[in-house]
Motif scaffolding. Sequence first.
Motif, PDB file in Angstrom:
ATOM      1  N   VAL A   1       0.839  -1.198   0.000  1.00 28.53           N
ATOM      2  CA  VAL A   1       0.000   0.000   0.000  1.00 28.53           C
ATOM      3  C   VAL A   1       0.873   1.247   0.000  1.00 28.53           C
ATOM      4  O   VAL A   1       1.982   1.254   0.543  1.00 28.53           O
TER       5      VAL A   1
ATOM      6  N   CYS B   1       0.996   4.799   1.487  1.00 27.95           N
ATOM      7  CA  CYS B   1       0.407   5.508   2.622  1.00 27.95           C
ATOM      8  C   CYS B   1       0.825   6.971   2.621  1.00 27.95           C
ATOM      9  O   CYS B   1       1.946   7.305   2.263  1.00 27.95           O
TER      10      CYS B   1
ATOM     11  N   CYS C   1       5.685   3.529   0.852  1.00 32.06           N
ATOM     12  CA  CYS C   1       5.103   2.211   0.628  1.00 32.06           C
ATOM     13  C   CYS C   1       5.287   1.329   1.857  1.00 32.06           C
ATOM     14  O   CYS C   1       6.396   1.247   2.404  1.00 32.06           O
ATOM     15  N   TYR C   2       4.214   0.677   2.279  1.00 36.67           N
ATOM     16  CA  TYR C   2       4.246  -0.247   3.396  1.00 36.67           C
ATOM     17  C   TYR C   2       3.592  -1.559   2.993  1.00 36.67           C
ATOM     18  O   TYR C   2       2.839  -1.635   2.012  1.00 36.67           O
TER      19      TYR C   2
ATOM     20  N   LYS D   1       0.743  -4.206   4.137  1.00 35.28           N
ATOM     21  CA  LYS D   1      -0.472  -4.174   4.955  1.00 35.28           C
ATOM     22  C   LYS D   1      -1.009  -5.593   5.072  1.00 35.28           C
ATOM     23  O   LYS D   1      -1.159  -6.302   4.082  1.00 35.28           O
TER      24      LYS D   1
ATOM     25  N   PHE E   1       0.037  -2.096   9.456  1.00 35.62           N
ATOM     26  CA  PHE E   1       1.052  -1.684   8.500  1.00 35.62           C
ATOM     27  C   PHE E   1       2.434  -2.109   8.986  1.00 35.62           C
ATOM     28  O   PHE E   1       2.729  -2.033  10.182  1.00 35.62           O
TER      29      PHE E   1
ATOM     30  N   ILE F   1      -1.262   6.949  10.065  1.00 36.55           N
ATOM     31  CA  ILE F   1      -1.431   6.949   8.619  1.00 36.55           C
ATOM     32  C   ILE F   1      -2.698   7.734   8.288  1.00 36.55           C
ATOM     33  O   ILE F   1      -3.762   7.499   8.863  1.00 36.55           O
TER      34      ILE F   1
ATOM     35  N   SER G   1      -4.023   8.168   4.948  1.00 35.75           N
ATOM     36  CA  SER G   1      -4.781   7.401   3.952  1.00 35.75           C
ATOM     37  C   SER G   1      -3.876   6.342   3.355  1.00 35.75           C
ATOM     38  O   SER G   1      -2.644   6.453   3.415  1.00 35.75           O
ATOM     39  N   ASP G   2      -4.469   5.299   2.796  1.00 36.41           N
ATOM     40  CA  ASP G   2      -3.664   4.272   2.131  1.00 36.41           C
ATOM     41  C   ASP G   2      -4.418   3.738   0.936  1.00 36.41           C
ATOM     42  O   ASP G   2      -5.652   3.682   0.925  1.00 36.41           O
TER      43      ASP G   2
ATOM     44  N   GLU H   1      -4.014   0.537  -2.126  1.00 36.58           N
ATOM     45  CA  GLU H   1      -3.264  -0.636  -2.570  1.00 36.58           C
ATOM     46  C   GLU H   1      -2.676  -0.379  -3.949  1.00 36.58           C
ATOM     47  O   GLU H   1      -3.347   0.142  -4.849  1.00 36.58           O
TER      48      GLU H   1
END
Length: 219
Positions: A100, A102, A131-132, A134, A139, A153, A155-156, A158
Amino acid sequence: MQPFIIVMHLITDQPHIFEAMKRLPNFSIAAQSSISSFFVKRNVRDFFSAIRYLRTLPSTMESSPHHLLRIAEEGGTVNAKNALLAALAQENNQPTVKLVLCTYTVDYHSNSMLQCVLDKYGLSAIPEASCYLKYHGSFYTIAKDSLQVTQSIISDIEITPQQIGSFAQRYYHHFAEHWLQLEKLHHTWTVDKIKAVKQECLQVMKKQPWQLIHPPIEA
């Protein structure tokens, strides 16, 4: 581009990296695809071992999102390493491990030199996007000793491992514009000016490497 929905994900615990890894699914690397084969040839045969392996490689400020195998050989940005882990999960039929992008803000209170940069421009924080991984609503990033993300965070979304380059930069630009309006800074600040401050922070970090929670995404 979808509209921004401001949702705060608050993660309060900060377990040791191995405790945090237990929250992720460990799986055997069995696929015959290129990334999986790379790890297996090096006797890295499960997801947790791949995380440990990547953590031994250098973390850089720049790397190509189009050559993930080069990241596995030489190291690269934290974004690229997280993308590589997501690609490995995809190859081995682990759809619950997602990549995701973020958005969040950074105030650099933990580093006086970077805080001085923000103070010079009268900014309390700057917008960021990284980028993380999830998994089940939590996260994770290979950048942190604890692995699990503790910051808020905003918002995230994909994305695919191939989108950590130009798409991520465009998405950041959209978020930064939105943030400037929310902070009522849009009359005097532009995204380009914010990027210039980010670049100044990057130059400080290049001269004085330190354990930053997550380096800024390249502007």
